[in-house]
Each structure stands twice: as structure tokens, then as C-alpha cells.
Design a protein around this motif. Structure first.
Motif, PDB file in Angstrom:
ATOM      1  N   LYS A   1      27.088 -30.420 189.988  1.00 41.14           N
ATOM      2  CA  LYS A   1      28.215 -30.306 190.844  1.00 41.14           C
ATOM      3  C   LYS A   1      28.098 -31.791 191.585  1.00 41.14           C
ATOM      4  CE  LYS A   1      30.824 -28.057 194.428  1.00 41.14           C
ATOM      5  NZ  LYS A   1      30.956 -26.982 195.124  1.00 41.14           N
TER       6      LYS A   1
ATOM      7  N   GLY B   1      21.636 -24.010 180.053  1.00 38.53           N
ATOM      8  CA  GLY B   1      22.132 -23.219 181.329  1.00 38.53           C
ATOM      9  C   GLY B   1      22.258 -24.006 182.578  1.00 38.53           C
ATOM     10  N   ASP B   2      21.722 -25.068 182.545  1.00 38.17           N
ATOM     11  CA  ASP B   2      21.665 -25.723 183.795  1.00 38.17           C
ATOM     12  C   ASP B   2      23.144 -26.532 184.231  1.00 38.17           C
ATOM     13  OD1 ASP B   2      18.986 -25.656 184.009  1.00 38.17           O
ATOM     14  OD2 ASP B   2      18.536 -27.347 183.154  1.00 38.17           O
ATOM     15  N   PHE B   3      23.403 -26.665 185.349  1.00 35.30           N
ATOM     16  CA  PHE B   3      24.620 -27.398 185.581  1.00 35.30           C
ATOM     17  C   PHE B   3      24.613 -28.304 187.004  1.00 35.30           C
ATOM     18  CE2 PHE B   3      24.089 -23.262 187.920  1.00 35.30           C
ATOM     19  CZ  PHE B   3      24.295 -23.572 189.574  1.00 35.30           C
TER      20      PHE B   3
ATOM     21  N   VAL C   1      31.888 -29.964 187.695  1.00 36.11           N
ATOM     22  CA  VAL C   1      31.041 -29.044 187.300  1.00 36.11           C
ATOM     23  C   VAL C   1      30.683 -29.283 185.826  1.00 36.11           C
ATOM     24  CG1 VAL C   1      29.676 -26.738 187.180  1.00 36.11           C
ATOM     25  CG2 VAL C   1      30.961 -27.398 189.163  1.00 36.11           C
ATOM     26  N   ARG C   2      29.384 -29.692 185.749  1.00 37.70           N
ATOM     27  CA  ARG C   2      28.955 -29.838 184.216  1.00 37.70           C
ATOM     28  C   ARG C   2      28.030 -28.701 183.907  1.00 37.70           C
ATOM     29  NH1 ARG C   2      29.908 -34.381 181.252  1.00 37.70           N
ATOM     30  NH2 ARG C   2      30.791 -36.209 182.437  1.00 37.70           N
ATOM     31  N   TYR C   3      28.262 -27.910 182.801  1.00 38.06           N
ATOM     32  CA  TYR C   3      27.246 -26.841 182.635  1.00 38.06           C
ATOM     33  C   TYR C   3      26.718 -27.234 181.215  1.00 38.06           C
ATOM     34  CZ  TYR C   3      26.036 -22.074 180.851  1.00 38.06           C
ATOM     35  OH  TYR C   3      25.459 -21.016 180.447  1.00 38.06           O
ATOM     36  N   ASN C   4      25.453 -27.125 180.961  1.00 38.73           N
ATOM     37  CA  ASN C   4      24.893 -27.491 179.690  1.00 38.73           C
ATOM     38  C   ASN C   4      24.664 -26.023 178.960  1.00 38.73           C
ATOM     39  OD1 ASN C   4      22.588 -27.711 177.796  1.00 38.73           O
ATOM     40  ND2 ASN C   4      22.305 -29.695 178.557  1.00 38.73           N
ATOM     41  N   LYS C   5      25.220 -26.030 177.848  1.00 38.97           N
ATOM     42  CA  LYS C   5      25.262 -24.992 177.035  1.00 38.97           C
ATOM     43  C   LYS C   5      24.064 -24.470 176.573  1.00 38.97           C
ATOM     44  CE  LYS C   5      29.912 -26.041 175.118  1.00 38.97           C
ATOM     45  NZ  LYS C   5      30.832 -26.412 174.064  1.00 38.97           N
TER      46      LYS C   5
ATOM     47  N   GLU D   1      28.456 -29.876 176.616  1.00 36.63           N
ATOM     48  CA  GLU D   1      28.667 -29.279 177.863  1.00 36.63           C
ATOM     49  C   GLU D   1      30.107 -28.612 178.149  1.00 36.63           C
ATOM     50  OE1 GLU D   1      26.091 -32.215 180.775  1.00 36.63           O
ATOM     51  OE2 GLU D   1      28.213 -32.999 180.017  1.00 36.63           O
TER      52      GLU D   1
ATOM     53  N   ILE E   1      31.551 -19.373 180.719  1.00 41.15           N
ATOM     54  CA  ILE E   1      32.023 -20.002 182.088  1.00 41.15           C
ATOM     55  C   ILE E   1      33.291 -19.385 182.210  1.00 41.15           C
ATOM     56  CG2 ILE E   1      33.079 -21.952 182.889  1.00 41.15           C
ATOM     57  CD1 ILE E   1      29.848 -21.782 183.028  1.00 41.15           C
TER      58      ILE E   1
ATOM     59  N   ILE F   1      29.253 -17.839 186.305  1.00 45.62           N
ATOM     60  CA  ILE F   1      28.536 -17.818 185.083  1.00 45.62           C
ATOM     61  C   ILE F   1      28.158 -16.605 184.519  1.00 45.62           C
ATOM     62  CG2 ILE F   1      26.757 -18.747 183.835  1.00 45.62           C
ATOM     63  CD1 ILE F   1      26.666 -21.355 185.869  1.00 45.62           C
TER      64      ILE F   1
END
Length: 338
Positions: free
Chosen positions: A251, A247-249, A240-244, A211, A194, A225
Motif C-alpha cells: 500500500k 498473494g503479497d500486497f 494497493v498492489r496485490y501480487n496474483k 498484479e 480481490i 482479499i
């Protein structure tokens, strides 16, 4: 040795563990624990092997570089590490960038208690790493006069010179970025692909958990990304939350103060759940929170309270706020109804 959930550890987690580091880096010291643990858990063999390679590979003295190669490496780092120097050494070119990223977090713990820096032969500082321990925060003034506040158990790598304004973050930090006359960009990289690009603004980045969470308080930022043709702009009050892992995110609009107020010494609780409090105690103080009745995790409160960087004091405060019983046993905290 403190009890740790090594079964959930990744190669990176093992490489950052002090007990594991001692076992790998001091082979003359026989560690019965690790030998026995590996026999009991052969499924972790690949993670252990990768962690060993990372630790054993990060040693600047082992790279036999010519003077020309040293200059190329310095130029690459001063330029923000965007282009790798064509290094011919023990490590492969593709592996060097990975080793450099891990060096930022590993060397800070193994070399100096308060941070480390790499110096050129003319004593010009090149790369500096600052870090915080559990239960502490630290405010840094970067060379461009931007201000960064590191939350507990976090690390920041930055260059002290060069044209690029770029930093590498592992953990959580609040950024107050100074706007330049030339509209020079400022980029925050995390080790989870990120990148947050700004000109001048105030925002929070937290990559400490499962995340990466980016919250904008003021100004405007662009989030990119790596490896995916994905970018998005954030406005004040957006997150914004990004799942490590997958890869989903997502907003969404949020109360930004709840996510950034920690850097002012206050915990703002707007529909703040017991699950949020558990995550806070684990991130800041390294406590393992155990709640047998998982329905309690949904219990929410609203208000604010000062953050005291003492685990026992914070547990007492949270116990009063949530009106529950907090029973501390070493690094574990058991929570139940009163």
C-alpha cells in the motif's frame, strides 16, 4: 496463426484464446498446429486439459434443470451470486461457480461481438456482460446510474436487477459510483480474489497484468482479499498492489491522476518509465515490447499526452517522448537508442 507465447499460458489463457477455442469446440476441424505443439510440450498437458474442461463445460443448454432449479439459479444470480443455488446437473456444485466466472469472459467472445445477456422466460434481463477489444474503450451506465469506463481488452459482468450492487471485472475499469440514500454498498469483484467495496466514490481497478492494482481518486473504499482474513481501507491518493502469484500486497501514496486519467483520454506521465509505456502498449494494443538493453526500461519522463487508440500513432508519440527508436515487426516492437 499469429505467434504467441503459449508456454507462458495458464489454463485460463488457453480457454480465452480464439485459436484454441476453435480447436476444442470444432473437433471436426483437424488442427495440425495444436497436435504438434502438444507433442513438443507435454509439460503443458494439465493446463490444456483444464482449459478443455472449462470450454466444454460452459454450455447452458447442457444443464438439464427443472423449473424449480431454474428459479433457484435466477434467485442466486439476482442476489449477487453470494449464495450458490443447489444445482443438480452435469457440473458439480463446487465447479458451477468456477464455470460461471469463466462464462462471463468466454461467452462474450464466442456468442456475440458486442456482448451477451441471459434472459428469463418472461424476457426480464438478468446478467449482462460488456467487453472491449484491443485498442478501444467503452463507457457503461449501470442500472443504479453508476458509470463505468472499460479500458481496452476488458470485460464486465453485472446484473440488471436485484438488491445487490455487484459487478465482476476482468481487465481494467474506472468506476464513478453513485451514492444511494440507503447507503447501499457497491462491490467490484475480480477473478483474483480481490473485492473492492464502496458506497459512492471514484476509483480504478486494473487486474490485467500480474498484479491487481487498485487506486482511489475520491471517497473511501474497503478492499478485501478472499480466503484471507485481510481487509484495508483506502483514502484518496492511495494505491494497493496485490501480487496474483504469491498473494503479497503493498500500500502506498501515489498521484492518482496518473492511474485514472486514461478514462478521460489522456496519459499522465509522472516519472513515467519506459517499462510503464511497454506495459501500456501490451495491455491496450496487445503489442509485445522487446528491449535488448534492459537499462532503457528505467528511463523516465514527466508530462501528459492524448491517448490515440491507434497502435501506430501511439508508437510514434511514445518514440518522440522517450527519444528512442521504436521498430515494429508485426505484433512485436523492438526499442533501442537512436
Amino acid at each position: 496463426m499469429a505467434r504467441k507465447d503459449y508456454l507462458s499460458y495458464s489454463a485460463r489463457d488457453f480457454a480465452l484464446d480464439e485459436d484454441f477455442q476453435q480447436w476444442v469446440l470444432q473437433p471436426s476441424t483437424r488442427n495440425v498446429f495444436w497436435e504438434h505443439w502438444l507433442q513438443q510440450h507435454p509439460e503443458k498437458e494439465n493446463d490444456i486439459r483444464e482449459a478443455k474442461q472449462l470450454l466444454q463445460g460452459i454450455s447452458f443448454t447442457s444443464y438439464q434443470l427443472s423449473e424449480g432449479q431454474k428459479e433457484e439459479l435466477w434467485a442466486a444470480i439476482s442476489g449477487g451470486l453470494e449464495d450458490e443455488a443447489p444445482i443438480t446437473a452435469t457440473a458439480t456444485r463446487s465447479h458451477w461457480r468456477q464455470l460461471w466466472k469463466y462464462a462471463a469472459v468466454l461467452l462474450s467472445g464466442m456468442l456475440l461481438a458486442g456482448g451477451w445477456s441471459w434472459w428469463r422466460e418472461d424476457h426480464t434481463p438478468a446478467i449482462v456482460s460488456a467487453h472491449t477489444r484491443l485498442g478501444e474503450t467503452k463507457t457503461l451506465l449501470l442500472p443504479d446510474s453508476s458509470e463505468v469506463t472499460l479500458n481496452a481488452d476488458s470485460r464486465l459482468l453485472y446484473a440488471t436487477s436485484g438488491k445487490q450492487r455487484e459487478v465482476w471485472l476482468d481487465g481494467e475499469a474506472f468506476f464513478h459510483v453513485k451514492h444511494t440514500v440507503s447507503h447501499q454498498r457497491f462491490v467490484v469483484h475480480t477473478y483474483d480474489n480481490i473485492n473492492v467495496e464502496v458506497l459512492g466514490t471514484q476509483f480504478n481497478v486494473n487486474s490485467a497484468g500480474k498484479e491487481v492494482v487498485v487506486v482511489l481518486q475520491q471517497g473511501k473504499i474497503q478492499l478485501n482479499i478472499e480466503g484471507r482474513n485481510t481487509s484495508m481501507a483506502l483514502q484518496p491518493g492511495e494505491m494497493v498492489r496485490y501480487n496474483k502469484q504469491d498473494g503479497d500486497f503493498t500500500k502506498s501514496s501515489v498521484n492518482a491522476s496518473q492511474y485514472v486519467s486514461w478514462h478521460t483520454g489522456r496519459l499522465v506521465m509522472d516519472d513515467y518509465s519506459l517499462a510503464d509505456a511497454a506495459a501500456f502498449m501490451q495491455q491496450v494494443f496487445g503489442k509485445t515490447i522487446i528491449v535488448p538493453d534492459t537499462q532503457l526500461l528505467k528511463y523516465k519522463v514527466s508530462g501528459s499526452m492524448p491517448i490515440i487508440y491507434n497502435a501506430d500513432t501511439m508508437l510514434v508519440q511514445l518514440e518522440k517522448v522517450f527519444r528512442m527508436k521504436f521498430n515494429q515487426k508485426g505484433d512485436e516492437v523492438w526499442i533501442q537508442k537512436k
